[in-house]
Scaffold this active site. Sequence first.
Site, short mmCIF file in Angstrom:
data_model
loop_
_atom_site.label_atom_id
_atom_site.label_comp_id
_atom_site.label_asym_id
_atom_site.label_seq_id
_atom_site.Cartn_x
_atom_site.Cartn_y
_atom_site.Cartn_z
N SER A 1 -4.64 -62.90 11.04
CA SER A 1 -5.79 -62.04 10.82
C SER A 1 -6.71 -62.65 9.78
O SER A 1 -6.30 -63.49 8.98
CB SER A 1 -5.33 -60.68 10.34
N LYS A 2 -7.95 -62.20 9.80
CA LYS A 2 -8.95 -62.68 8.86
C LYS A 2 -8.54 -62.41 7.42
O LYS A 2 -8.89 -63.14 6.52
CB LYS A 2 -10.27 -61.96 9.10
N ARG A 3 -7.83 -61.29 7.26
CA ARG A 3 -7.50 -60.86 5.91
C ARG A 3 -6.73 -61.93 5.14
O ARG A 3 -6.87 -62.08 3.95
CB ARG A 3 -6.68 -59.57 5.94
#
Length: 522
Positions: free
Chosen positions: A254-256
């Site tokens: 994920s981008k996170r």
Amino acid sequence: MIKTRFAPSPTGYLHVGSLRTALYCYLFAKKNKGKFILRIEDTDQERFVEGAVENLLSTLSWVGLNYDEGLMEDGKEVGENGPYIQSKRKNIHLENAQKLIDSGHAYRCFCSKERLTKMREIQAKNKQAPMYDRKCLDLPESEINAKLSSGEPYVIRQRMPYDSIRFKDIIRGNMQFDGKTIDDQILVKSDGFPTYHLANVVDDHLMEITHVIRGEEWLPSTPKHIALYQAFGWDVPEFAHLPLLLNPDKTKLSKRQGHVAVEEYIKEGYLKEAVINFVAFLGWNPGSGEQREIFTLKELEKIFELKKVHKSGAVFNIEKLDWFNWQWHKKKFNEEMTVLAKELDKNVEITNRGFDFSNQEAEEAFLLKKGKKLKKYAAGFIPKEYENTPELLTRALSMLDEKILKNKKETAKNLAFFFNYPEYSKELLTNKKMKVDLNQAYISLSESLKDIKKIEDWTLQNLKESLFETVKRLDVKNGQVFWPLRAALSGMQFSPGVFETAWALGKEESLSRIAQALKKLQ
Ligand code: GLU
């Protein structure tokens, strides 16, 4: 002939997972002397993002994944099976949808949104899977015509065969799906646009794709696609579904937890060779006891095997990318330095320790050029005040290549001791293993100071000759002189070698640092 395709939807940027799909499609085609196609799947008008296609093409071109057919960066299309932009193929899709209606494999469905929502609510209440109840499957011809002429909106649905569907995935092996659980999927939406399912199958067939290589998220769609190929009476291609990319904590990437867009890595200055090499190893390796990990794209084209892609998710580890980047920087830098060394000295010997120059002019010229090269490389990470003594800076940089290529952000830290006299305690000048106690350190430092003071021309060669002379006269081991001297010059446990450090610091500074060390010992 083997033909693969990369079929991205231009939703903004190229995801690293998509780059892996593209790379594996490319490598598999190359390995098998086949063709690799790029098709832009832009039928989902709602997800259209301005500039996304251009961005995708330039990112692919940056990594060097050239395709044989498809939309090129200049906007032209190359290949005989175009158009390669899906939205331009709408009529082809609709003609084929009509063929399915004619052969009884598809039907028009006029059910309203409200009816479908209600139907799903009842199914949910009865704990049934959401499935279209086929109300419109057998509408009489006259009713259909009446609805069509009154302009009632409709979708076209595929009539699923309700048989079990089996296929062999190249990576995941035998797969079986219960046909009764597969909904009569929509092929053409009420806005008249084909869905991904219809467009994808029609295009793959017409573009003669033999191997569909794509992310695992498309696995549940595959039985629907197979049913479509069968409904058309077309050959079914081979499928290979690639494992998910995971964060180090095994959750879906994920981008996170970091960048997922390839452009971000380009912006940060990662080498394309490193990115390709790293992405190739996300879920694949050459196996068969091969220990090597550094491969060029050309080399990967020869050894890649789809069969060896792992089934389980591949962990995206940024440290591993950094490692590949470092290895590639080193490899490219060393290649450049080898060319330079040979240019400066025809008789240079290349050993596994580095370069043995036949004359000291060549060696010093080489170090200075190397330093300048590293200065450019680490630009932006060198403190301004260090630039006031450019000669010292170049010399210092020339011996920090390993460290700078590993992480240029730490350049200032690594350079610091050359520019500021470091704090250290006198114990640093001793070394038990090398038999250097405080007394020996004092003798070695004062004797070498005496010797190098006499050097008029402060060259590497003269420093070496002079200091080996000190060792000989004192009748001790090299380390018994070189350890305390190197420690006195650098004030550090670990640093570049004694000759290079003294050479870089220059005569005056070297003598002053040795004198200060002697003061500590008095
Ligand atoms: N357009 C789909 C995507 O963006 C392609 C899926 C496929 O390769 O069939 O992932």
